[in-house]
Design an enzyme around this catalytic site. Structure first.
Site, mmCIF file in Angstrom:
data_model
loop_
_atom_site.group_PDB
_atom_site.id
_atom_site.type_symbol
_atom_site.label_atom_id
_atom_site.label_comp_id
_atom_site.label_asym_id
_atom_site.label_seq_id
_atom_site.Cartn_x
_atom_site.Cartn_y
_atom_site.Cartn_z
ATOM 1 N N CYS A 144 -5.355 0.970 21.002
ATOM 2 C CA CYS A 144 -5.480 -0.451 21.381
ATOM 3 C C CYS A 144 -4.256 -1.273 20.989
ATOM 4 C CB CYS A 144 -6.739 -1.062 20.756
ATOM 5 S SG CYS A 144 -6.580 -1.400 18.986
ATOM 6 N N ASP A 203 -8.017 6.063 -5.456
ATOM 7 C CA ASP A 203 -7.174 7.268 -5.585
ATOM 8 C C ASP A 203 -8.056 8.522 -5.504
ATOM 9 O OD1 ASP A 203 -7.171 6.361 -9.025
ATOM 10 O OD2 ASP A 203 -8.154 8.169 -8.270
ATOM 11 N N ASN A 262 -12.483 3.432 -7.510
ATOM 12 C CA ASN A 262 -11.053 3.700 -7.322
ATOM 13 C C ASN A 262 -10.772 4.229 -5.930
ATOM 14 O OD1 ASN A 262 -10.851 2.933 -9.969
ATOM 15 N ND2 ASN A 262 -10.781 5.015 -10.769
ATOM 16 N N HIS A 307 -15.055 1.958 -2.665
ATOM 17 C CA HIS A 307 -14.022 1.074 -2.090
ATOM 18 C C HIS A 307 -13.023 1.802 -1.221
ATOM 19 C CE1 HIS A 307 -14.915 -1.862 -5.643
ATOM 20 N NE2 HIS A 307 -15.792 -1.966 -4.655
ATOM 21 N N GLY A 326 -14.063 2.597 -17.758
ATOM 22 C CA GLY A 326 -12.818 2.007 -17.274
ATOM 23 C C GLY A 326 -12.983 1.004 -16.172
ATOM 24 N N SER A 369 -13.704 -3.247 -15.363
ATOM 25 C CA SER A 369 -13.830 -4.601 -15.924
ATOM 26 C C SER A 369 -15.177 -5.209 -15.536
ATOM 27 C CB SER A 369 -12.699 -5.481 -15.392
ATOM 28 O OG SER A 369 -12.831 -5.578 -13.972
ATOM 29 N N ASN A 420 -14.412 1.973 -22.765
ATOM 30 C CA ASN A 420 -13.409 1.003 -22.345
ATOM 31 C C ASN A 420 -12.756 0.443 -23.612
ATOM 32 O OD1 ASN A 420 -12.068 -1.339 -21.342
ATOM 33 N ND2 ASN A 420 -13.519 -1.414 -19.623
ATOM 34 N N ARG A 479 1.873 1.751 -3.576
ATOM 35 C CA ARG A 479 0.741 2.222 -4.399
ATOM 36 C C ARG A 479 0.392 3.657 -4.056
ATOM 37 N NH1 ARG A 479 -4.067 -1.759 -3.727
ATOM 38 N NH2 ARG A 479 -5.062 -0.248 -5.084
ATOM 39 N N TYR A 511 0.827 -1.218 0.000
ATOM 40 C CA TYR A 511 0.000 0.000 0.000
ATOM 41 C C TYR A 511 0.855 1.260 0.000
ATOM 42 C CZ TYR A 511 -4.424 -2.377 0.103
ATOM 43 O OH TYR A 511 -5.511 -3.150 -0.267
HETATM 44 C C1 BV8 Z 1 -18.195 -8.218 -0.505
HETATM 45 C C2 BV8 Z 1 -9.932 -1.665 -2.643
HETATM 46 C C3 BV8 Z 1 -19.561 -9.228 1.170
HETATM 47 C C4 BV8 Z 1 -8.715 -2.443 -2.228
HETATM 48 C C5 BV8 Z 1 -11.194 -3.208 -4.037
HETATM 49 C C6 BV8 Z 1 -17.084 -15.097 -6.431
HETATM 50 C C7 BV8 Z 1 -17.973 -14.613 -7.376
HETATM 51 C C8 BV8 Z 1 -18.473 -13.321 -7.291
HETATM 52 C C9 BV8 Z 1 -18.101 -12.479 -6.238
HETATM 53 C C10 BV8 Z 1 -17.229 -12.967 -5.312
HETATM 54 C C11 BV8 Z 1 -16.706 -14.248 -5.400
HETATM 55 N N1 BV8 Z 1 -15.863 -14.426 -4.363
HETATM 56 C C12 BV8 Z 1 -15.840 -13.296 -3.617
HETATM 57 C C13 BV8 Z 1 -16.683 -12.409 -4.183
HETATM 58 C C14 BV8 Z 1 -16.957 -11.048 -3.697
HETATM 59 C C15 BV8 Z 1 -15.820 -10.117 -4.070
HETATM 60 C C16 BV8 Z 1 -15.604 -10.085 -5.562
HETATM 61 O O1 BV8 Z 1 -16.357 -9.454 -6.291
HETATM 62 N N2 BV8 Z 1 -14.570 -10.794 -6.023
HETATM 63 C C17 BV8 Z 1 -14.323 -10.835 -7.452
HETATM 64 C C18 BV8 Z 1 -12.886 -10.469 -7.743
HETATM 65 C C19 BV8 Z 1 -14.676 -12.219 -7.940
HETATM 66 N N3 BV8 Z 1 -16.237 -8.824 -3.607
HETATM 67 C C20 BV8 Z 1 -15.962 -8.453 -2.355
HETATM 68 O O2 BV8 Z 1 -15.323 -9.118 -1.582
HETATM 69 C C21 BV8 Z 1 -16.586 -7.135 -1.915
HETATM 70 N N4 BV8 Z 1 -17.209 -7.336 -0.647
HETATM 71 O O3 BV8 Z 1 -18.738 -8.799 -1.397
HETATM 72 O O4 BV8 Z 1 -18.464 -8.393 0.815
HETATM 73 C C22 BV8 Z 1 -19.963 -8.684 2.446
HETATM 74 C C23 BV8 Z 1 -21.161 -7.979 2.532
HETATM 75 C C24 BV8 Z 1 -21.525 -7.457 3.735
HETATM 76 C C25 BV8 Z 1 -20.693 -7.612 4.862
HETATM 77 C C26 BV8 Z 1 -19.482 -8.299 4.754
HETATM 78 C C27 BV8 Z 1 -19.091 -8.835 3.537
HETATM 79 C C28 BV8 Z 1 -15.505 -6.079 -1.750
HETATM 80 C C29 BV8 Z 1 -14.964 -5.705 -3.086
HETATM 81 C C30 BV8 Z 1 -14.006 -4.505 -2.956
HETATM 82 C C31 BV8 Z 1 -12.579 -4.978 -3.045
HETATM 83 N N5 BV8 Z 1 -11.673 -3.814 -3.000
HETATM 84 N N6 BV8 Z 1 -10.394 -2.127 -3.949
HETATM 85 C C32 BV8 Z 1 -7.491 -2.010 -2.989
HETATM 86 O O5 BV8 Z 1 -7.603 -1.276 -4.003
HETATM 87 O O6 BV8 Z 1 -6.388 -2.424 -2.555
HETATM 88 S S1 BV8 Z 1 -11.633 -3.741 -5.559
HETATM 89 C C33 BV8 Z 1 -10.400 -3.351 -6.627
HETATM 90 O O7 BV8 Z 1 -10.602 -4.185 -7.759
HETATM 91 C C34 BV8 Z 1 -10.451 -1.967 -7.183
HETATM 92 O O8 BV8 Z 1 -10.864 -1.007 -6.271
HETATM 93 C C35 BV8 Z 1 -11.415 -2.053 -8.314
HETATM 94 O O9 BV8 Z 1 -12.683 -1.698 -7.911
HETATM 95 C C36 BV8 Z 1 -11.441 -3.508 -8.623
HETATM 96 C C37 BV8 Z 1 -10.897 -3.740 -10.004
HETATM 97 O O10 BV8 Z 1 -11.933 -3.405 -10.821
HETATM 98 P P1 BV8 Z 1 -11.742 -2.283 -11.937
HETATM 99 O O11 BV8 Z 1 -11.773 -0.954 -11.308
HETATM 100 O O12 BV8 Z 1 -12.727 -2.588 -12.981
HETATM 101 O O13 BV8 Z 1 -10.282 -2.472 -12.487
HETATM 102 P P2 BV8 Z 1 -9.728 -3.665 -13.347
HETATM 103 O O14 BV8 Z 1 -8.261 -3.595 -13.233
HETATM 104 O O15 BV8 Z 1 -10.450 -4.912 -13.014
HETATM 105 O O16 BV8 Z 1 -10.172 -3.284 -14.842
HETATM 106 C C38 BV8 Z 1 -9.663 -2.127 -15.430
HETATM 107 C C39 BV8 Z 1 -10.564 -1.845 -16.618
HETATM 108 O O17 BV8 Z 1 -10.115 -0.640 -17.222
HETATM 109 C C40 BV8 Z 1 -10.499 -2.924 -17.691
HETATM 110 O O18 BV8 Z 1 -11.805 -3.179 -18.154
HETATM 111 C C41 BV8 Z 1 -9.665 -2.269 -18.794
HETATM 112 O O19 BV8 Z 1 -10.057 -2.708 -20.087
HETATM 113 C C42 BV8 Z 1 -10.017 -0.824 -18.612
HETATM 114 N N7 BV8 Z 1 -9.028 0.138 -19.092
HETATM 115 C C43 BV8 Z 1 -7.672 -0.001 -19.148
HETATM 116 N N8 BV8 Z 1 -7.131 1.146 -19.638
HETATM 117 C C44 BV8 Z 1 -8.160 2.012 -19.848
HETATM 118 C C45 BV8 Z 1 -9.361 1.377 -19.503
HETATM 119 N N9 BV8 Z 1 -10.553 1.973 -19.607
HETATM 120 C C46 BV8 Z 1 -10.582 3.233 -20.079
HETATM 121 N N10 BV8 Z 1 -9.466 3.927 -20.420
HETATM 122 C C47 BV8 Z 1 -8.254 3.349 -20.326
HETATM 123 N N11 BV8 Z 1 -7.140 4.040 -20.679
HETATM 124 ZN ZN ZN Z 2 -7.112 0.497 17.773
#
Ligand code: BV8
Ligand code: ZN
Length: 244
Positions: free
Chosen positions: A153, A105, A103, A120, A190, A192, A216, A71, A68
């Site tokens: 804590c 950021d 995002n 997020h 932007g 996925s 995208n 990043r 982190y």
């Molecule tokens: C939850 C912060 C329940 C951290 C992030 C199995 C099936 C389905 C779902 C799940 C599963 N197993 C687990 C799950 C749930 C899980 C999930 O969805 N997993 C996925 C991966 C399968 N979700 C969770 O765990 C969520 N919580 O469900 O909790 C719950 C409910 C109540 C109480 C308790 C629990 C939490 C999800 C949040 C995770 N945290 N970020 C950090 O950043 O370190 S997510 C993280 O990944 C990012 O923040 C971002 O949101 C995500 C990536 O997604 P994108 O933003 O789309 O980025 P990516 O790289 O994937 O794609 C980039 C895109 O840009 C591409 O399409 C590319 O073509 C395009 N691109 C590239 N260049 C350009 C462009 N577009 C335009 N212009 C360009 N130049």
């Molecule tokens: Zn604490």
């Protein structure tokens, strides 16, 4: 592409309430690796989804902390790109415009967008992993090999981002759902569309009768619900959409 841009511009000009959902792709041209790129770039030997989780943090808090800090340094060095500025301008033009981002950021804010809904969290904010007390980052924290300790804590401090397996901030998610049901145009920029529950939001807009524009370079799971897909980088497409 010109014909598609003109058709998209027409939809934009007749819209009365616009919502925009952005993902890591909108920051890609600012040099902030997308989440998946993060797996091919500096951190290709680690599973980003593992690092962004309580289990990953428990296993190796030092590795997660250093990931982190690296990043965060990248985000602080990055500058908003024309795509961020175009969305800030759109908010000025459209009285009813809601920006929702996955995002962690602050590039939307640095481009002039206000009231950004962060689903997020924010990589530049920190809190105690156990008691939740906020922590302001100290200079020495940035190069530390382990996370700082909570002054109340004694547990580790962590970034205030939503890890996999953690719930999204309820107020942010509720505001995002409201925006999806109220808009007559949704821009999906932007992302996925792979991360739940953010990935479900466009469907809500669609069911509510909104038109959907996807910006995208690549197709994805959300493309099938888009009325128009503009295949290109958001830093180029968004300014053209606004006629700049
Ligand atoms: C939850 C912060 C329940 C951290 C992030 C199995 C099936 C389905 C779902 C799940 C599963 N197993 C687990 C799950 C749930 C899980 C999930 O969805 N997993 C996925 C991966 C399968 N979700 C969770 O765990 C969520 N919580 O469900 O909790 C719950 C409910 C109540 C109480 C308790 C629990 C939490 C999800 C949040 C995770 N945290 N970020 C950090 O950043 O370190 S997510 C993280 O990944 C990012 O923040 C971002 O949101 C995500 C990536 O997604 P994108 O933003 O789309 O980025 P990516 O790289 O994937 O794609 C980039 C895109 O840009 C591409 O399409 C590319 O073509 C395009 N691109 C590239 N260049 C350009 C462009 N577009 C335009 N212009 C360009 N130049
Ligand atoms: Zn604490």
């Amino acid at each position: 592409m010109d014909t598609l841009i003109n058709a998209a511009r027409e939809i934009l000009e007749t819209a009365t309430a616009i919502a925009c959902l952005t993902g890591a792709g909108v920051s890609a041209e600012s040099g902030v690796p997308t989440f998946r790129d993060a797996q091919t770039g500096l951190w290709s030997t680690f599973d980003a989804q593992r690092l962004a989780s309580q289990d990953g943090f428990a296993d190796d808090p030092g590795l997660v902390w250093r990931w982190y800090m690296a990043r965060l340094a990248g985000v602080e060095k990055a500058m908003p790109n024309p795509g961020h500025f175009a969305l800030a301008e759109l908010a000025w033009r459209m009285p009813d415009f809601v920006l929702i981002t996955q995002n962690v950021d602050d590039l939307h804010e640095r481009a002039g967008s206000g009231d950004v809904i962060h689903l997020h969290g924010n990589i530049a904010r920190f809190h105690c992993n156990r008691c939740g007390r906020e922590h302001s980052l100290q200079a020495e924290d940035r190069s530390a090999s382990l996370p700082p300790y909570c002054t109340v804590c004694g547990s580790y401090v962590r970034p205030s981002v939503v890890w996999f397996g953690e719930g999204l901030p309820e107020d942010a998610l509720a505001a995002a759902v409201d925006a999806m049901t109220a808009c007559d145009l949704l821009l999906v920029v932007g992302t996925s569309g792979l991360v739940y529950p953010a990935s479900e939001l466009p469907q809500i807009a669609k069911w509510a009768g909104a038109r959907v524009l996807e910006i995208n370079p690549e197709p994805g799971p959300l493309s099938s619900m888009a009325d128009i897909c503009l295949r290109g980088p958001s830093g180029e497409i968004l300014p053209r959409l606004l006629g700049n």
